[in-house]
Design a protein around this motif. Structure first.
Motif, PDB file in Angstrom:
ATOM      1  N   UNK A  79       0.839  -1.188   0.000  1.00 16.95           N
ATOM      2  CA  UNK A  79       0.000   0.000   0.000  1.00 16.95           C
ATOM      3  C   UNK A  79       0.874   1.238   0.000  1.00 16.95           C
ATOM      4  N   UNK A  80       0.468   2.244  -0.788  1.00 15.09           N
ATOM      5  CA  UNK A  80       1.303   3.431  -0.960  1.00 15.09           C
ATOM      6  C   UNK A  80       1.332   4.310   0.279  1.00 15.09           C
ATOM      7  N   UNK A  81       0.271   4.279   1.095  1.00 17.19           N
ATOM      8  CA  UNK A  81       0.300   4.974   2.371  1.00 17.19           C
ATOM      9  C   UNK A  81       0.060   6.462   2.296  1.00 17.19           C
ATOM     10  N   UNK A  82      -0.578   6.935   1.233  1.00 18.95           N
ATOM     11  CA  UNK A  82      -0.807   8.366   1.110  1.00 18.95           C
ATOM     12  C   UNK A  82      -1.873   8.848   2.089  1.00 18.95           C
ATOM     13  N   UNK A  83      -1.705  10.079   2.535  1.00 21.11           N
ATOM     14  CA  UNK A  83      -2.710  10.795   3.333  1.00 21.11           C
ATOM     15  C   UNK A  83      -3.148  10.022   4.569  1.00 21.11           C
ATOM     16  N   UNK A  84      -2.195   9.408   5.237  1.00 24.16           N
ATOM     17  CA  UNK A  84      -2.492   8.749   6.501  1.00 24.16           C
ATOM     18  C   UNK A  84      -3.132   7.388   6.393  1.00 24.16           C
ATOM     19  N   UNK A  85      -3.203   6.831   5.194  1.00 24.32           N
ATOM     20  CA  UNK A  85      -3.725   5.479   5.035  1.00 24.32           C
ATOM     21  C   UNK A  85      -2.603   4.466   5.278  1.00 24.32           C
ATOM     22  N   UNK A  86      -2.931   3.189   5.487  1.00 20.37           N
ATOM     23  CA  UNK A  86      -1.894   2.199   5.760  1.00 20.37           C
ATOM     24  C   UNK A  86      -0.839   2.138   4.651  1.00 20.37           C
ATOM     25  N   UNK A  87       0.383   1.876   5.059  1.00 19.90           N
ATOM     26  CA  UNK A  87       1.508   1.801   4.124  1.00 19.90           C
ATOM     27  C   UNK A  87       2.209   0.466   4.272  1.00 19.90           C
ATOM     28  N   UNK A  88       2.827   0.035   3.172  1.00 12.92           N
ATOM     29  CA  UNK A  88       3.682  -1.135   3.219  1.00 12.92           C
ATOM     30  C   UNK A  88       2.982  -2.426   2.881  1.00 12.92           C
ATOM     31  N   UNK A  89       3.637  -3.565   3.177  1.00  9.84           N
ATOM     32  CA  UNK A  89       3.101  -4.872   2.777  1.00  9.84           C
ATOM     33  C   UNK A  89       1.765  -5.176   3.430  1.00  9.84           C
ATOM     34  N   UNK A  90       0.880  -5.757   2.642  1.00 13.35           N
ATOM     35  CA  UNK A  90      -0.435  -6.185   3.121  1.00 13.35           C
ATOM     36  C   UNK A  90      -0.552  -7.696   2.961  1.00 13.35           C
ATOM     37  N   UNK A  91      -1.220  -8.315   3.904  1.00  9.53           N
ATOM     38  CA  UNK A  91      -1.378  -9.767   3.893  1.00  9.53           C
ATOM     39  C   UNK A  91      -2.353 -10.177   2.799  1.00  9.53           C
ATOM     40  N   UNK A  92      -1.951 -11.132   1.962  1.00 13.30           N
ATOM     41  CA  UNK A  92      -2.777 -11.596   0.845  1.00 13.30           C
ATOM     42  C   UNK A  92      -3.041 -13.090   0.999  1.00 13.30           C
ATOM     43  N   UNK A  93      -4.271 -13.496   0.712  1.00 14.92           N
ATOM     44  CA  UNK A  93      -4.599 -14.920   0.636  1.00 14.92           C
ATOM     45  C   UNK A  93      -4.191 -15.398  -0.755  1.00 14.92           C
ATOM     46  N   UNK A  94      -2.925 -15.778  -0.871  1.00 11.79           N
ATOM     47  CA  UNK A  94      -2.356 -16.093  -2.184  1.00 11.79           C
ATOM     48  C   UNK A  94      -3.041 -17.309  -2.807  1.00 11.79           C
TER      49      UNK A  94
END
Length: 316
Positions: A79-94
């Protein structure tokens, strides 16, 4: 076997994070935020093992060098993390994500783009922030192009959603699946049709969309200024009509809109309703429960929340 246990449609606005104190329609803002928190509790009560997260592109993960109509995340997700949203790796059900891609593509149901290293923006991460907070549930992200025309038709979105619904139900492992659509309702962003910009601000935006893949943050200050200078163009009449369709199990009528008809009725930001249509199609168009609708000019957007629950189908 996988079971779809809940559907959610929810508006997003990063201005919730960056301009909460400047929001003068505070009661409306608090009611909308409370509806998000209540929806989060509904999601938690559904005990999901995975979330199909349908959201839009805002030119922080996808750029004009390549814009697929639909892209499914099947591996890493950041996640890009702009404007106070979460940033970094996100857990995916691969496992679930790769099953969906295989079923939809190899099964001949749909030619779908996929990414094993997907970058998402607040089109998905806003929902992660407010609807999945503390739930520790993996996502399967799907990015729908709604801001770089030509756009996929609403009818085509419905067709993909029906294929995805069948693919979810064919997953051989036990999964309780929640489907979240993030975006909408009516709003007009000061974003040009990239094919025909007019004026300095629109030229700047198109250049940012062309060149921002490696340095999007360099463009963000001016881009934010352009957005903050925009006047709100909210249509409560349109928004309530759409929410009424969801409440009465008639959301399939959204598939009849053309891109130009929708923009004329509710602004370019309402093109995000493609994700709501897709969620409802996956949920087989069961009636929804409206949890909130607020027109919040400071956020430029008509903000709505609706829940589709197979276990408690509303009667009308």
């Amino acid at each position: 076997m996988a079971k779809i246990v809940l559907g959610v449609g929810a508006s997003h606005s990063t201005l919730m994070n960056t301009h909460w104190e400047e929001t003068t329609h505070k009661a409306e803002a608090e009611r909308f935020r409370d509806a998000l928190y209540a929806t989060r509790e509904r999601i938690a009560a559904a005990r999901p093992d995975a979330v199909i997260l349908l959201g839009s592109n805002h030119f922080r993960g996808f750029w004009l060098d390549l814009i697929p109509p639909f892209t499914l995340g099947v591996g890493e997700c950041n996640a890009s993390g702009e404007s106070g949203t979460p940033a970094g790796p996100q857990q995916v059900d691969v496992a679930l994500a790769q099953h969906l891609a295989a079923e939809v593509i190899e099964g001949g149901r749909f030619d779908l783009a996929f990414s094993a290293r997907l970058q998402i923006d607040h089109g998905q991460s806003h929902a992660i922030q407010y609807l999945l907070a503390g739930l520790d549930v993996p996502i399967v992200p799907l990015v729908v192009n709604v801001f770089a025309p030509p756009l996929p038709t609403f009818k085509r979105c419905e067709e993909l959603a029906l294929a995805l619904g069948a693919a979810i139900e064919s997953f051989p492992e036990d999964r309780r699946v929640v489907v979240i659509a993030s975006g909408g309702l009516s709003h007009q962003l000061p974003w040009p049709d990239w094919r025909d910009p007019h004026g300095e601000d629109e030229d700047f935006m198109v250049q940012a969309w062309l060149d921002g893949r490696e340095n999007w943050a360099d463009y963000d200050v001016r881009r934010r200024q352009i957005i903050r200078a925009a006047e709100a163009a909210i249509s409560p009449e349109f928004d309530n009509r759409i929410l009424d369709l969801f409440e009465t199990g008639k959301a399939a009528e959204l598939a009849e809109y053309t891109t130009s008809e929708l923009e004329e009725a509710a602004g370019n930001g309402a093109q995000e309703l493609r994700t709501w249509l897709m969620m409802a199609a996956i949920m087989k168009y069961i009636p929804a429960q409206r949890l909130a609708y607020e027109a919040i000019p400071e956020w430029l957007t008509g903000m709505g929340v609706a829940v589709l629950d197979p276990a408690t189908r509303p009667t009308h």
